[in-house]
Design a protein around this motif. Structure first.
Motif, mmCIF file in Angstrom:
data_model
loop_
_atom_site.group_PDB
_atom_site.id
_atom_site.type_symbol
_atom_site.label_atom_id
_atom_site.label_comp_id
_atom_site.label_asym_id
_atom_site.label_seq_id
_atom_site.Cartn_x
_atom_site.Cartn_y
_atom_site.Cartn_z
ATOM 1 N N LEU A 279 -11.056 -123.540 7.227
ATOM 2 C CA LEU A 279 -12.361 -123.465 7.871
ATOM 3 C C LEU A 279 -12.413 -124.284 9.157
ATOM 4 O O LEU A 279 -13.187 -124.000 10.059
ATOM 5 C CB LEU A 279 -13.471 -123.907 6.902
ATOM 6 N N ILE A 280 -11.557 -125.293 9.271
ATOM 7 C CA ILE A 280 -11.499 -126.058 10.517
ATOM 8 C C ILE A 280 -10.707 -125.301 11.587
ATOM 9 O O ILE A 280 -11.138 -125.186 12.738
ATOM 10 C CB ILE A 280 -10.889 -127.450 10.264
ATOM 11 N N ALA A 281 -9.565 -124.758 11.209
ATOM 12 C CA ALA A 281 -8.654 -124.186 12.206
ATOM 13 C C ALA A 281 -8.760 -122.671 12.360
ATOM 14 O O ALA A 281 -8.439 -122.134 13.425
ATOM 15 C CB ALA A 281 -7.214 -124.550 11.864
ATOM 16 N N GLY A 282 -9.193 -121.965 11.317
ATOM 17 C CA GLY A 282 -9.090 -120.507 11.314
ATOM 18 C C GLY A 282 -9.766 -119.842 12.492
ATOM 19 O O GLY A 282 -9.129 -119.131 13.294
ATOM 20 N N ASN A 283 -11.069 -120.029 12.618
ATOM 21 C CA ASN A 283 -11.801 -119.377 13.713
ATOM 22 C C ASN A 283 -11.669 -120.123 15.030
ATOM 23 O O ASN A 283 -12.278 -119.720 16.029
ATOM 24 C CB ASN A 283 -13.272 -119.211 13.329
ATOM 25 N N ALA A 284 -10.864 -121.178 15.055
ATOM 26 C CA ALA A 284 -10.612 -121.913 16.295
ATOM 27 C C ALA A 284 -9.429 -121.356 17.060
ATOM 28 O O ALA A 284 -9.064 -121.894 18.110
ATOM 29 C CB ALA A 284 -10.373 -123.393 15.990
ATOM 30 N N GLY A 285 -8.809 -120.275 16.559
ATOM 31 C CA GLY A 285 -7.618 -119.764 17.231
ATOM 32 C C GLY A 285 -7.579 -118.256 17.334
ATOM 33 O O GLY A 285 -8.097 -117.534 16.473
ATOM 34 N N LEU A 286 -6.978 -117.773 18.395
ATOM 35 C CA LEU A 286 -6.678 -116.359 18.595
ATOM 36 C C LEU A 286 -5.171 -116.188 18.733
ATOM 37 O O LEU A 286 -4.481 -117.091 19.216
ATOM 38 C CB LEU A 286 -7.284 -115.818 19.897
ATOM 39 N N MET A 287 -4.660 -115.023 18.337
ATOM 40 C CA MET A 287 -3.346 -114.604 18.816
ATOM 41 C C MET A 287 -3.579 -113.470 19.805
ATOM 42 O O MET A 287 -4.277 -112.494 19.486
ATOM 43 C CB MET A 287 -2.428 -114.123 17.701
ATOM 44 N N VAL A 288 -3.019 -113.598 20.980
ATOM 45 C CA VAL A 288 -3.193 -112.606 22.041
ATOM 46 C C VAL A 288 -1.881 -111.846 22.223
ATOM 47 O O VAL A 288 -0.800 -112.451 22.297
ATOM 48 C CB VAL A 288 -3.617 -113.282 23.365
ATOM 49 N N SER A 289 -1.983 -110.537 22.261
ATOM 50 C CA SER A 289 -0.804 -109.679 22.351
ATOM 51 C C SER A 289 -1.075 -108.551 23.337
ATOM 52 O O SER A 289 -2.231 -108.237 23.645
ATOM 53 C CB SER A 289 -0.476 -109.121 20.961
ATOM 54 N N LYS A 290 -0.009 -107.925 23.806
ATOM 55 C CA LYS A 290 -0.119 -106.855 24.801
ATOM 56 C C LYS A 290 0.386 -105.546 24.209
ATOM 57 O O LYS A 290 1.336 -105.523 23.419
ATOM 58 C CB LYS A 290 0.690 -107.217 26.050
ATOM 59 N N VAL A 291 -0.244 -104.457 24.601
ATOM 60 C CA VAL A 291 0.207 -103.135 24.186
ATOM 61 C C VAL A 291 1.471 -102.771 24.970
ATOM 62 O O VAL A 291 1.475 -102.787 26.212
ATOM 63 C CB VAL A 291 -0.884 -102.071 24.438
ATOM 64 N N ILE A 292 2.554 -102.475 24.229
ATOM 65 C CA ILE A 292 3.783 -102.001 24.885
ATOM 66 C C ILE A 292 3.716 -100.491 25.087
ATOM 67 O O ILE A 292 3.963 -99.984 26.181
ATOM 68 C CB ILE A 292 5.035 -102.349 24.041
ATOM 69 N N TYR A 293 3.394 -99.797 24.000
ATOM 70 C CA TYR A 293 3.310 -98.338 24.059
ATOM 71 C C TYR A 293 2.105 -97.856 23.259
ATOM 72 O O TYR A 293 1.705 -98.487 22.269
ATOM 73 C CB TYR A 293 4.549 -97.669 23.448
ATOM 74 N N VAL A 294 1.564 -96.725 23.669
ATOM 75 C CA VAL A 294 0.645 -95.950 22.827
ATOM 76 C C VAL A 294 1.427 -94.717 22.384
ATOM 77 O O VAL A 294 1.833 -93.892 23.214
ATOM 78 C CB VAL A 294 -0.632 -95.541 23.584
ATOM 79 N N LYS A 295 1.661 -94.630 21.082
ATOM 80 C CA LYS A 295 2.505 -93.556 20.542
ATOM 81 C C LYS A 295 1.628 -92.572 19.788
ATOM 82 O O LYS A 295 0.846 -92.954 18.910
ATOM 83 C CB LYS A 295 3.556 -94.161 19.612
ATOM 84 N N HIS A 296 1.759 -91.304 20.112
ATOM 85 C CA HIS A 296 0.994 -90.255 19.455
ATOM 86 C C HIS A 296 1.852 -89.657 18.343
ATOM 87 O O HIS A 296 2.855 -88.996 18.610
ATOM 88 C CB HIS A 296 0.568 -89.184 20.464
ATOM 89 N N GLY A 297 1.466 -89.938 17.105
ATOM 90 C CA GLY A 297 2.227 -89.469 15.964
ATOM 91 C C GLY A 297 1.605 -88.241 15.329
ATOM 92 O O GLY A 297 0.710 -87.604 15.886
#
Length: 421
Positions: A279-297
């Motif tokens: 409860l102290i740390a959880g909502n205090a952090g984000l992981m930020v990532s980038k889209v490499i590909y959009v794949k149509h399956g």
């Protein structure tokens, strides 16, 4: 509440645009908010105001030195479960008398190190451990302050992998045997029995399991005092959950938890310790990532990110939900569409979400995983020879890298090739 909000359509960490951090450190990365860390610590501290208490941050949730020092300077103690965590706490400036040592498998070397450096207490998990602590204390010519962790056989109603208070779990001593175990502890000259420890699990969203466990602890406290033990400290563990989704079903607030503690244990006049981490740390952090590909399956579309299960393993390990949002806010009125959101690791388990509704995204767009501050970076690995990702701390309009991304050479050069090769 957290301090990650959109301003003019751009996600900010406090007063810093997330995209600005990404331009500096690259993706993926973790970012933490100082204001959120401190706010959540203070909510617990204020919830127990007027009682003799110590809030010991469960640093297994997120143990970067900068996070520890931020909380230590606010008055937090630390709950550690290994010599490495103990060393981290001391390096961050936490005095030994504010460090609690938990965990089911403490070794003699770990016990010796902590006793030599100073310790608030050991939370003892078994009788064999008790014997080892006694022997080490006598070897060092000192006494070790201990509580005994009792297992109250209470169902925490949480995920099976993070429940710790049922009779089949590996943690603690059955509460039915507590009186005989305490009698044995009192007979060992290297130990000083000071209290009781209980912890029933993590990510609890209901106070009833806590209440039931604490009622059993109150009864045990009275019984042990009748047996002649000076029970003056109750370590109540942690486990209060956080809202991983934006639904209206919110877990109990720290102030409600504090009131329940007063109701069930206030009459005992014991010092209270609690050990929140998530409860102290959880909502205090984000992981930020980038889209490499959009794949149509076949019948579905995939967002393939540069972040993977080795960076954030909770979805793969616990089927955990994380709210995933675009770093650039969607234009109003844009119709969301379902995506399977996945990483590049060669495992089908490297899947963060299935059929998650998101605004249309393209390669190069960034997304943020909310509520990733706890059990994110600390559980990451270099699986697939992917370097650990950076950690960043924000303070107002400032940010600093608090763990660098290692280079491939850094990672490879940790290996040693035998001379016969």
């Amino acid at each position: 509440m957290d301090h990650f909000l959109y301003r003019d359509g751009v996600l900010h960490a406090e007063d810093v645009p997330v995209a600005e951090i990404a331009a500096t450190v690259g993706t993926p990365f973790y970012v933490y908010s100082t204001a959120t860390l401190l706010r959540h610590f203070r909510l617990f501290d204020e919830a127990l105001e007027g009682t003799d208490h110590l809030v010991c941050y469960a640093m297994k949730a997120a143990s970067n030195q900068a996070i520890l020092k931020t909380l230590a300077e606010a008055g937090a103690g630390m709950d550690v479960v290994s010599e490495g965590e103990y060393r981290r706490a001391k390096a961050a400036g936490v005095p030994g008398d504010k460090i609690v040592f938990s965990g089911v498998g403490k070794t003699a070397d770990e016990i010796r190190y902590a006793l030599s450096g100073g310790i608030r207490q050991f939370n003892v998990e078994s009788e064999p451990e008790m014997e080892v602590i006694n022997a080490v204390a006598l070897e060092l010519g000192t006494t070790a302050p201990i509580t005994v962790r009792v297992n109250p056989d209470v169902d925490a109603k949480t995920h099976a992998k993070i429940a710790t208070g049922k009779s089949e779990n590996k943690f603690g001593i059955p509460i039915a045997r507590a009186r005989e175990v305490y009698a044995h502890a009192a007979s060992l000259p290297g130990l000083e029995v000071i209290g009781i420890d209980v912890h029933i699990g993590s990510q609890l969203t209901d106070l009833d399991p806590f209440r039931l466990a604490y009622q059993k602890v109150a009864e045990l406290t009275q019984a042990l005092r009748e047996d002649g033990h000076d029970i003056r400290r109750l370590d109540l563990g942690g486990g209060l959950g956080i809202p991983y989704t934006r639904s209206n079903e919110a877990p109990p607030l720290p102030v409600e938890y504090g009131q329940m503690i007063r109701e069930e244990l206030g009459h005992l006049n014991c010092e209270i310790e609690i050990e929140p981490g998530r409860l102290i740390a959880g909502n205090a952090g984000l992981m930020v990532s980038k889209v490499i590909y959009v794949k149509h399956g076949e019948g579905r579309d995939f967002l393939i990110l540069d972040g993977a299960m080795n960076d954030l393993i909770r979805p793969a390990m616990y089927e955990a939900y994380h709210d995933i949002v675009p770093v650039t806010e969607a234009t109003p009125g844009v119709e969301p569409q379902p995506y399977d959101i996945v990483g590049p690791v060669c495992e089908s388990g490297d899947t963060f979400a299935k059929a998650r509704l998101m605004p249309p995204l393209e390669a190069g767009d960034m997304v943020a995983f909310r509520s990733a501050g706890a059990y994110g970076a600390v559980m990451s690995s270099e699986y697939n020879s992917r370097p650990l990702i950076p950690e960043v701390l924000v303070h107002g309009d400032q940010f600093a890298v608090i763990r660098q991304r290692p280079t491939f050479d850094d990672m490879i050069n940790r290996d040693t090739i035998p001379e016969w090769l």
